[in-house]
Design a protein around this motif. Structure first.
Motif, short mmCIF file in Angstrom:
data_model
loop_
_atom_site.label_atom_id
_atom_site.label_comp_id
_atom_site.label_asym_id
_atom_site.label_seq_id
_atom_site.Cartn_x
_atom_site.Cartn_y
_atom_site.Cartn_z
N GLY A 7 0.82 -1.21 0.00
CA GLY A 7 0.00 0.00 0.00
C GLY A 7 0.85 1.26 0.00
N ALA A 8 1.94 1.21 0.75
CA ALA A 8 2.85 2.35 0.80
C ALA A 8 3.55 2.58 -0.53
CB ALA A 8 3.88 2.15 1.91
N GLN A 9 3.72 1.52 -1.31
CA GLN A 9 4.39 1.64 -2.62
C GLN A 9 3.48 2.19 -3.71
OE1 GLN A 9 5.90 -2.23 -3.55
NE2 GLN A 9 7.73 -1.95 -2.32
N GLN A 10 2.17 2.08 -3.52
CA GLN A 10 1.23 2.49 -4.56
C GLN A 10 1.48 3.90 -5.10
OE1 GLN A 10 -1.34 0.58 -6.11
NE2 GLN A 10 -0.13 -1.03 -5.13
N PRO A 11 1.64 4.90 -4.24
CA PRO A 11 1.88 6.25 -4.79
C PRO A 11 3.15 6.33 -5.63
CG PRO A 11 1.32 6.36 -2.44
CD PRO A 11 1.52 4.91 -2.79
N TRP A 12 4.19 5.62 -5.20
CA TRP A 12 5.45 5.65 -5.95
C TRP A 12 5.29 4.93 -7.28
CZ3 TRP A 12 8.35 9.23 -4.25
CH2 TRP A 12 8.38 9.55 -2.89
N LEU A 13 4.57 3.83 -7.27
CA LEU A 13 4.33 3.11 -8.52
C LEU A 13 3.51 3.96 -9.48
CD1 LEU A 13 3.56 -0.44 -7.06
CD2 LEU A 13 5.59 0.24 -8.36
N ARG A 14 2.54 4.68 -8.96
CA ARG A 14 1.71 5.57 -9.81
C ARG A 14 2.58 6.69 -10.40
NH1 ARG A 14 -2.58 3.17 -10.93
NH2 ARG A 14 -3.78 2.25 -9.26
N LEU A 15 3.43 7.28 -9.57
CA LEU A 15 4.31 8.34 -10.07
C LEU A 15 5.26 7.79 -11.13
CD1 LEU A 15 5.21 10.26 -6.77
CD2 LEU A 15 3.99 11.17 -8.76
N SER A 16 5.79 6.62 -10.89
CA SER A 16 6.71 6.00 -11.86
C SER A 16 5.98 5.69 -13.16
CB SER A 16 7.30 4.72 -11.28
OG SER A 16 8.09 5.01 -10.16
N SER A 17 4.78 5.16 -13.06
CA SER A 17 4.04 4.84 -14.29
C SER A 17 3.71 6.12 -15.06
CB SER A 17 2.79 4.02 -14.00
OG SER A 17 1.85 4.75 -13.25
N ALA A 18 3.39 7.20 -14.35
CA ALA A 18 3.13 8.48 -15.03
C ALA A 18 4.38 8.96 -15.76
CB ALA A 18 2.66 9.53 -14.02
N ALA A 19 5.54 8.79 -15.14
CA ALA A 19 6.80 9.20 -15.79
C ALA A 19 7.05 8.36 -17.04
CB ALA A 19 7.97 9.05 -14.81
N TYR A 20 6.80 7.06 -16.96
CA TYR A 20 7.00 6.22 -18.15
C TYR A 20 5.95 6.50 -19.22
CZ TYR A 20 11.06 3.52 -16.87
OH TYR A 20 12.34 3.15 -16.59
N GLU A 21 4.75 6.85 -18.83
CA GLU A 21 3.74 7.24 -19.82
C GLU A 21 4.23 8.47 -20.60
OE1 GLU A 21 0.34 7.62 -17.28
OE2 GLU A 21 -0.13 5.48 -17.40
N GLN A 22 4.85 9.41 -19.89
CA GLN A 22 5.42 10.58 -20.56
C GLN A 22 6.58 10.18 -21.46
OE1 GLN A 22 6.42 13.45 -17.55
NE2 GLN A 22 4.27 13.98 -17.15
N ALA A 23 7.39 9.25 -21.01
CA ALA A 23 8.51 8.78 -21.82
C ALA A 23 8.00 8.14 -23.11
CB ALA A 23 9.36 7.79 -21.04
N VAL A 24 6.92 7.38 -23.01
CA VAL A 24 6.32 6.76 -24.20
C VAL A 24 5.82 7.83 -25.16
CG1 VAL A 24 4.36 5.38 -25.01
CG2 VAL A 24 5.77 4.55 -23.11
N GLU A 25 5.23 8.89 -24.61
CA GLU A 25 4.75 9.98 -25.47
C GLU A 25 5.92 10.67 -26.18
OE1 GLU A 25 2.22 12.81 -23.47
OE2 GLU A 25 1.02 11.19 -22.58
N ARG A 26 7.02 10.83 -25.47
CA ARG A 26 8.18 11.54 -26.04
C ARG A 26 8.99 10.66 -27.00
NH1 ARG A 26 8.28 13.95 -20.60
NH2 ARG A 26 7.75 16.13 -20.87
#
Length: 136
Positions: A7-26
């Motif tokens: 549960g404590a990792q969820q926010p970090w995983l969400r932030l990481s996935s958002a960063a990779y989503e941006q990387a995919v866009e770029r």
């Protein structure tokens, strides 16, 4: 305690996935970003999203064997053995085809995968006896 840690990792995983989503866009043609994104989605229990991410990487770059092996393992672990076998056979076909080609290191990173774990998993599934059904 493990559940608390997840549960404590969820926010970090969400932030990481958002960063990779941006990387995919770029960098939409970099399949490694989509594979890492899939790993994050899976950690977030978003399996379908994870599979779509890797399928997209493979559509963009059919020789991206790290994605194919990830997808094959996912299929095998979720009981979709026929799909896993199809990916396994495609991996072997592409490895044989490019075996003697002189290619750059980056291109080689698309082709160098170890299929032993997948082969063993498929062999185990082949040797499993079908469970008997009870007919009423």
């Amino acid at each position: 305690m493990a559940a608390d840690s997840q549960g404590a990792q969820q926010p970090w995983l969400r932030l990481s996935s958002a960063a990779y989503e941006q990387a995919v866009e770029r960098e939409p043609f970099n399949p490694f970003h989509r594979l890492e994104l899939a790993r994050l989605y899976l950690a977030l229990a978003e399996g379908e999203k994870a599979e779509r991410s890797v399928q997209s990487a493979i559509e963009t770059e059919p020789n991206f064997l790290p994605g194919r092996i990830w997808l094959a393992m996912r299929y095998a672990k979720t009981g979709r053995i026929d799909l896993a076998k199809q990916e396994y056979e495609e991996i072997l076909r592409r490895q044989r085809y490019y075996a003697n080609w002189s290619i750059e290191a980056y291109e080689r990173s698309f082709l160098d995968v170890d299929v032993r774990e997948l082969a063993a998993l498929l062999e185990r599934s082949r040797n499993e006896k079908p469970k008997k059904r009870h007919v009423l």
